[in-house]
Design an enzyme around this catalytic site. Structure first.
Site, PDB file in Angstrom:
ATOM      1  N   GLN A  35       0.832  -1.202   0.000  1.00  0.00           N
ATOM      2  CA  GLN A  35       0.000   0.000   0.000  1.00  0.00           C
ATOM      3  C   GLN A  35       0.873   1.262   0.000  1.00  0.00           C
ATOM      4  O   GLN A  35       2.080   1.194   0.219  1.00  0.00           O
ATOM      5  CB  GLN A  35      -0.912  -0.019   1.232  1.00  0.00           C
ATOM      6  CG  GLN A  35      -0.187  -0.311   2.533  1.00  0.00           C
ATOM      7  CD  GLN A  35      -1.013  -1.081   3.552  1.00  0.00           C
ATOM      8  OE1 GLN A  35      -2.191  -1.335   3.363  1.00  0.00           O
ATOM      9  NE2 GLN A  35      -0.395  -1.427   4.680  1.00  0.00           N
ATOM     10  N   ASP A 160      -8.170  -5.309  13.544  1.00  0.00           N
ATOM     11  CA  ASP A 160      -7.969  -3.859  13.438  1.00  0.00           C
ATOM     12  C   ASP A 160      -7.402  -3.603  12.045  1.00  0.00           C
ATOM     13  O   ASP A 160      -6.206  -3.415  11.874  1.00  0.00           O
ATOM     14  CB  ASP A 160      -6.997  -3.417  14.538  1.00  0.00           C
ATOM     15  CG  ASP A 160      -6.759  -1.922  14.518  1.00  0.00           C
ATOM     16  OD1 ASP A 160      -7.348  -1.204  13.682  1.00  0.00           O
ATOM     17  OD2 ASP A 160      -5.957  -1.458  15.356  1.00  0.00           O
ATOM     18  N   SER A 161      -8.287  -3.637  11.068  1.00  0.00           N
ATOM     19  CA  SER A 161      -7.825  -3.660   9.673  1.00  0.00           C
ATOM     20  C   SER A 161      -8.168  -2.371   8.944  1.00  0.00           C
ATOM     21  O   SER A 161      -8.919  -1.534   9.430  1.00  0.00           O
ATOM     22  CB  SER A 161      -8.490  -4.827   8.945  1.00  0.00           C
ATOM     23  OG  SER A 161      -9.848  -4.534   8.703  1.00  0.00           O
ATOM     24  N   THR A 162      -7.625  -2.274   7.744  1.00  0.00           N
ATOM     25  CA  THR A 162      -8.048  -1.244   6.807  1.00  0.00           C
ATOM     26  C   THR A 162      -9.444  -1.598   6.294  1.00  0.00           C
ATOM     27  O   THR A 162     -10.003  -2.630   6.646  1.00  0.00           O
ATOM     28  CB  THR A 162      -7.034  -1.186   5.640  1.00  0.00           C
ATOM     29  OG1 THR A 162      -6.592  -2.516   5.355  1.00  0.00           O
ATOM     30  CG2 THR A 162      -5.809  -0.390   6.005  1.00  0.00           C
ATOM     31  N   PRO A 167      -5.485  -5.912   0.645  1.00  0.00           N
ATOM     32  CA  PRO A 167      -5.169  -7.109   1.446  1.00  0.00           C
ATOM     33  C   PRO A 167      -6.170  -7.377   2.567  1.00  0.00           C
ATOM     34  O   PRO A 167      -6.194  -8.463   3.135  1.00  0.00           O
ATOM     35  CB  PRO A 167      -3.781  -6.791   2.026  1.00  0.00           C
ATOM     36  CG  PRO A 167      -3.630  -5.313   1.943  1.00  0.00           C
ATOM     37  CD  PRO A 167      -4.461  -4.862   0.766  1.00  0.00           C
TER      38      PRO A 167
HETATM   39  N1  SAM Z   1      -7.762   2.229  12.455  1.00  0.00           N
HETATM   40  C1  SAM Z   1      -7.596   2.017  11.091  1.00  0.00           C
HETATM   41  C2  SAM Z   1      -8.829   2.212  10.255  1.00  0.00           C
HETATM   42  O1  SAM Z   1      -9.903   1.730  10.562  1.00  0.00           O
HETATM   43  O2  SAM Z   1      -8.710   2.907   9.251  1.00  0.00           O
HETATM   44  C3  SAM Z   1      -6.869   0.765  10.816  1.00  0.00           C
HETATM   45  C4  SAM Z   1      -5.460   0.924  11.282  1.00  0.00           C
HETATM   46  S1  SAM Z   1      -4.272  -0.263  10.991  1.00  0.00           S
HETATM   47  C5  SAM Z   1      -3.030   0.826  10.363  1.00  0.00           C
HETATM   48  C6  SAM Z   1      -4.826  -1.294   9.677  1.00  0.00           C
HETATM   49  C7  SAM Z   1      -3.756  -2.290   9.252  1.00  0.00           C
HETATM   50  O3  SAM Z   1      -4.344  -3.476   8.703  1.00  0.00           O
HETATM   51  C8  SAM Z   1      -2.781  -1.764   8.185  1.00  0.00           C
HETATM   52  O4  SAM Z   1      -1.546  -1.519   8.786  1.00  0.00           O
HETATM   53  C9  SAM Z   1      -2.729  -2.899   7.150  1.00  0.00           C
HETATM   54  O5  SAM Z   1      -1.413  -3.153   6.695  1.00  0.00           O
HETATM   55  C10 SAM Z   1      -3.292  -4.077   7.947  1.00  0.00           C
HETATM   56  N2  SAM Z   1      -3.838  -5.180   7.134  1.00  0.00           N
HETATM   57  C11 SAM Z   1      -4.639  -5.090   6.046  1.00  0.00           C
HETATM   58  N3  SAM Z   1      -4.880  -6.324   5.565  1.00  0.00           N
HETATM   59  C12 SAM Z   1      -4.246  -7.217   6.379  1.00  0.00           C
HETATM   60  C13 SAM Z   1      -4.141  -8.637   6.403  1.00  0.00           C
HETATM   61  N4  SAM Z   1      -4.734  -9.404   5.467  1.00  0.00           N
HETATM   62  N5  SAM Z   1      -3.404  -9.217   7.387  1.00  0.00           N
HETATM   63  C14 SAM Z   1      -2.780  -8.448   8.334  1.00  0.00           C
HETATM   64  N6  SAM Z   1      -2.841  -7.098   8.347  1.00  0.00           N
HETATM   65  C15 SAM Z   1      -3.567  -6.487   7.387  1.00  0.00           C
END
Ligand code: SAM
Length: 290
Positions: A35, A160-162, A167
Site C-alpha cells: 500500500q 484492526d484492519s483497513t 489485502p
Molecule cells: N484504524 C484504522 C482504520 O480503521 O482505518 C486501521 C489501522 S491499521 C493501520 C490497519 C492495518 O491493517 C494496516 O496496517 C494494514 O497493513 C493491515 N492489514 C490489512 N490487511 C491485512 C491482512 N490481510 N493481514 C494483516 N494485516 C492487514
C-alpha cells in the site's frame, strides 16, 4: 488528494462527501509492497497516517477508536488471557490490550511491517508498550495465520484492519470468521472495526450475517465517535461464542486499574444501545425467509 498544499482531503465516494485537515507539512511518503503510506503533520490533529488515500489515524483522536476496539471485548470475555490482533500495525490497539494485567500473551499479525516501523517513528506514544515481554510481532497475512492457527488457542481476536479493499478484503468474509471461531476458545470473542452506520450498512449487515453463519451465537455493533473517519461516527462489531455482549463485566470495567480517556463502564453501556434503523435492519436479518 490535496485541495492545495495546506490541506489534506479524504474523498468518500460512497457518501458523496469529503473531510479535510489543515496540514503544516508532509513528513513521509512511500509505496510498500502492499500500500501507499503517507504521514503528515497537521495544524490541530497532530501527526496523521494515511494509507492509500484513506485516513488511518491522527495523534489527537485515535484514543477513541483504540479504546473501543479493545476494552469492550476485554471486559466482555470472562477471563481474557491470550489475544491476537490482526492488522493494527500502528500499535494503538496493542497498547490498550496490554493495559489489562490479566492478559498473558498478545500476538500481532500485521501484513505490512512498514506501518509499524513508521508508527515507531511518527507515533511513538502508541508504540510505548511494544517492548512488553507479553508481545510477539509477526509480519504476515492475518487471513493465512488464522487458517493455520491451532483450534481453541485464543480468547480474543481483534481485527484492526483497513477498509475491505486490497489485502484486507478477505478479513470481512464468512470463511475468515469460521477460522476465527475455530481458533477461539469456548468463551471466545471476535471484534472487528466495522465502518460507519451512516454510510456502510452494506458492510455492517453482511458482517453480522457472516459472523452468525460462522457460528457466533451473539453479534453486536458498538458505536463511538471518530472525527477523522467518514461521517465521524464509527462502529466495532463483536461476535461472541457464549457471553451476550450486554452481560459485560461492568463492575470490573468501572474498577479498571488503568487510565482511559474515553472508555468507562457508562460509555460501554451506552455504546451498546442500538439506533432504531439499525435495530430494524438487524431484526430483518434475523427473520426467517418467507
Ligand atoms: N484504524 C484504522 C482504520 O480503521 O482505518 C486501521 C489501522 S491499521 C493501520 C490497519 C492495518 O491493517 C494496516 O496496517 C494494514 O497493513 C493491515 N492489514 C490489512 N490487511 C491485512 C491482512 N490481510 N493481514 C494483516 N494485516 C492487514
Amino acid at each position: 488528494m490535496s485541495l492545495d498544499s495546506h490541506w489534506f482531503t479524504e474523498l468518500c465516494e460512497e457518501g458523496g462527501s469529503a473531510f479535510s485537515l489543515k496540514i503544516l507539512r508532509k513528513l513521509h511518503e512511500e509505496q510498500t509492497d502492499y500500500q501507499r503510506i503517507e504521514i503528515y503533520e497537521t495544524e490541530q490533529f497532530g501527526n496523521l497516517m494515511v494509507i492509500d488515500g484513506f485516513i488511518m489515524l491522527s495523534a489527537r483522536d485515535n484514543f477513541l477508536y483504540h479504546e473501543m476496539m479493545s476494552h469492550p471485548a476485554l471486559f466482555t470475555h470472562p477471563d481474557p488471557r491470550r489475544v491476537v490482533i490482526i492488522g493494527g500495525g500502528d500499535c494503538g490497539t496493542l497498547r490498550e490490550v496490554l493495559r489489562h494485567p490479566g492478559v498473558e500473551q498478545v500476538l500481532q499479525v500485521e501484513i505490512d511491517e512498514r506501518v509499524t516501523r513508521l508508527s515507531e517513528r511518527y507515533f511513538p506514544e502508541l508504540c510505548e508498550a511494544n517492548g512488553d515481554p507479553r508481545v510477539e510481532f509477526l509480519f504476515g497475512d492475518g487471513i493465512r495465520w488464522m487458517a493455520e492457527a491451532e483450534a481453541g488457542s485464543r480468547d480474543l481476536v481483534i481485527v484492526d484492519s483497513t477498509d475491505p479493499i486490497g489485502p484486507a478484503r478477505g478479513l470481512f468474509t464468512e470463511a475468515f470468521y469460521r477460522d476465527c471461531h475455530r481458533v477461539l476458545g469456548d468463551d471466545g470473542i471476535l471484534v472487528q472495526q466495522s465502518e460507519s452506520p451512516m454510510y456502510h450498512m452494506d458492510i455492517l449487515l453482511p458482517m453480522h450475517r457472516a459472523m452468525r453463519a460462522a457460528g457466533f451465537a451473539h453479534t453486536h455493533s458498538l458505536h463511538f465517535p471518530q472525527p477523522v473517519y467518514p461521517t465521524g461516527w464509527w462502529t466495532a462489531t463483536l461476535g461472541s461464542k457464549r457471553v451476550a455482549p450486554a452481560d459485560f463485566r461492568a463492575a470490573d470495567a468501572a474498577a479498571r486499574p488503568f487510565p482511559t480517556r474515553y472508555y468507562n463502564a457508562d460509555i460501554h453501556r451506552a455504546a451498546l444501545a442500538m439506533p432504531e434503523f439499525f435495530r430494524a435492519a438487524l431484526a430483518e436479518l434475523a427473520a426467517p425467509a418467507p
